[in-house]
Each structure stands twice: as C-alpha cells, then as structure tokens.
Scaffold this active site. Structure first.
Site, PDB file in Angstrom:
ATOM      1  N   LYS A 103       0.882  -1.168   0.000  1.00 48.12           N
ATOM      2  CA  LYS A 103       0.000   0.000   0.000  1.00 48.12           C
ATOM      3  C   LYS A 103       0.915   1.212   0.000  1.00 48.12           C
ATOM      4  CE  LYS A 103      -3.198   2.713   2.745  1.00 48.12           C
ATOM      5  NZ  LYS A 103      -3.910   2.875   4.024  1.00 48.12           N
TER       6      LYS A 103
ATOM      7  N   ALA B  45      -9.726   5.358   4.001  1.00 47.09           N
ATOM      8  CA  ALA B  45      -9.594   6.552   4.839  1.00 47.09           C
ATOM      9  C   ALA B  45     -10.899   7.329   4.977  1.00 47.09           C
ATOM     10  CB  ALA B  45      -8.507   7.495   4.335  1.00 47.09           C
ATOM     11  N   GLY B  46     -11.196   7.651   6.218  1.00 54.16           N
ATOM     12  CA  GLY B  46     -12.344   8.500   6.529  1.00 54.16           C
ATOM     13  C   GLY B  46     -13.614   7.743   6.829  1.00 54.16           C
TER      14      GLY B  46
ATOM     15  N   ASN C  66      -9.960   1.044   9.416  1.00 50.64           N
ATOM     16  CA  ASN C  66      -9.072   0.774  10.551  1.00 50.64           C
ATOM     17  C   ASN C  66      -9.585   1.459  11.815  1.00 50.64           C
ATOM     18  OD1 ASN C  66      -6.996   0.377  12.389  1.00 50.64           O
ATOM     19  ND2 ASN C  66      -5.372   0.977  11.035  1.00 50.64           N
TER      20      ASN C  66
END
Lengths: 255, 69
Positions: free
Chosen positions: A95, A182-183, A204
């Site tokens: 990643k 993300a977010g 996460n």
C-alpha cells in the site's frame, strides 16, 4: 469474488491493524470482520523498548498482509520502504502512501505517481493511497497499479464519504479495482461506498477505537455485504418530485 | 579473539568476528519473521542473511513490521 492481481477475496472489507488498545482485541476484531487482507506498517526497531509481535497471530489466522509505506515523504523513501517491507513480510504487495504533512496526512500525488511507476516496474503489486482524483487514478492505472485507493476523508477523521462525486467518476472510469480508503467512520459510510460501486473498503480507526471492536467489525462486515448486494441489485434512480407507490384512485370519493 | 564494533539503529554493538546477519538477530533475540535489514543503506535480502558477515564499522538499520493502517 474480488480479484486483485494474483489474489481472490471473498470479503470486500479490508482492515488495518493500527490503534487497537491491545493485541488480543485486534486479533478478535479482525477475525470477526472476515477480512482477508490487513495492512501493516514498518518501523525502525527501538533497541530499548520491544514492540509486540503482531505478525504471528495474523499469519496464524491466514491473513494476507499489505504492508504500507507510511512515514515516507518522498517517492525515493517510499520505494525504499516498499523494498524493506517486501523483505520483512515476504510479499510484493504494497500500500503506497506518501503523506508529507502530518496534520491532514493527505497523499502527495506527484511523489505517489513517481513511486508507483518505479515499484510497478520492479514487480510490486502497488495499491496507492490517493486523493479522490479521477485523473490521477487513471494515471496510476496506466503505470501499472493493481488497484487504486482513493480517500473518503482524511485518515482517522471518521467523516465518511466526503468525496462522493469524485469517487463516482473514479469508479466509472477505472479498469482496476477501487478500494475506498480513509475516513470511513461508520458502517453506513462503508455501505454507501459499496453502493456507489467501490470494489472494497479499507477500515481501521472506526473498528480499532470502537467501544466494542469485535461487534463493530461484524457491523462493518454486514454493511459491506449489504452495500455490495444493493449495488449488484441495481439501485433505483433519484428524482426531485414524488412518484406514487400506491395507485391514486379516487375510491374514497362519494359516488 | 578481537571483537568488531558495528552500529545498529544508532547504538554501538560489539560482535565476534564472523557474525552473520542471522547470528546478529539471534544475539538480539529477534525472530526473523517480520524483520528487514539494511547494511550501509543497502537492503540485505533474507536469503542472504546466513552468509552475510558484518564488518567493523557497519551501519545496520533494523526494521520491524508493526501495527498500522
């Protein structure tokens, strides 16, 4: 089933391993999530204080590992980090994330494209973390990335899918899997991403810092399945005015 | 027998001559899994660890996979 490069996944929920309060909580939550791909980071070993070995339980649970290049601020640093990660985790998957600014952790598009090209040429399976920029995503696809990972909102912000219009363009144009990263702060955010046609999501923080990470993992797994099912079923279109669902007959009027 | 001195992540470490990378990790008590290492900024791949002997003055950078998103 989702295929990325040489691997096939039955779960479209990918998970991170960071920010869990303790290792057992992480292991239990990741197991409950059904995730088959988990991210890891790399650090310089602290010679005084030993870090937990989190790798053994992940491997024991049959997880595929996706090392990230977090900490890299330039393409050169990211390539070095990816090469180290390949040795550490014995995988050519990476990643790619290059975020020079610690306040918003937004990815540097120019360094990311440079590093992606170099790593793809070296045989890496490159999954770049990027802003929801459709032009950049096409460029990354052209240099050989195996998927693209556009953001919904800044890392760890839990603000959800703030980039929806651009994600839709990316999904429409992509010939490689799109993983919204993300977010994503709640299962409904994950479901929305999947309804838009994302191939997978990476979660996460929202799991790791939940009151009950195991239960939250299950909630995310269901949301991802539900969102994908809705996408495949074909969502009904939106219109401005009402469209009656019942027949508007005048049966209550006096004859 | 004369010892050699290397630097690992900024810390001086004395080793016996003819210490391989594999020996070094054993000395430090690290499992091989999850570790990566560079000597003088060159990454040494795991297959080379048993036969790569550390030299006086080597700068060793040792990395470890940890939790992350």
């Amino acid at each position: 089933m989702l295929t990325i490069a040489d691997k096939t996944f039955s779960s479209r929920l990918f998970t991170g391993t960071g920010k869990f309060s303790h290792q057992q909580s992480m292991v239990d939550a990741l197991a409950a999530s059904g995730s088959q791909l988990v991210t890891m980071a790399l650090k310089r070993v602290d010679m005084q204080n030993r870090d937990d070995d989190i790798l053994a339980p992940l491997i024991a649970n049959g997880m595929n590992l996706l090392p990230n290049t977090s900490g890299a601020r330039t393409a050169k640093e990211a390539v070095f980090a990816a090469q180290l990660a390949r040795e550490a985790l014995q995988t050519n998957w990476v990643k790619l994330e290059i975020h020079p600014d610690p306040k918003y952790l937004l990815p540097d598009p120019i360094e990311t494209l440079k590093a992606a090209e170099a790593l793809a040429r070296e045989g890496f399976v490159v999954l770049p973390y990027v802003h929801a920029d459709p032009v950049l995503c096409k460029r990354l696809e052209e240099v050989g990335c195996a998927a693209v990972m556009p953001l919904g909102a800044p890392i760890g912000s839990n603000k959800g899918i703030r980039t929806q219009d651009f994600l839709e363009i990316i999904i429409e144009q992509a010939n490689v899997p799109v993983i919204v990263d993300a977010g994503i702060g709640s299962p409904s955010h994950a479901a929305l991403a999947m309804e838009l046609g994302a191939d997978a999501v990476l979660v996460n923080t929202a799991i790791a810092v939940a009151g009950n990470p195991v239960a939250m993992s299950r909630a995310f797994a269901l949301a991802v399945q539900s969102g994908r099912m809705a996408y495949e079923a074909g969502l009904a279109g939106q219109v401005q005015q009402a469209v009656a669902s019942s027949p508007l007959t005048a049966f209550l009027e006096e004859a | 027998m004369n010892k050699i001195t290397i630097n690992i992540n900024g810390q001086a470490q004395q080793l016996a001559p003819q210490t391989s990378v594999t020996d070094l990790l054993t000395t430090l008590g690290h499992a091989e899994q999850g570790m990566a290492l560079a000597v003088n900024q060159s990454i040494i791949s795991r297959s080379e660890w048993p036969d790569h002997y550390l030299q006086q003055g080597d700068e060793v950078s040792l990395f470890q996979a940890i939790a992350g998103g």
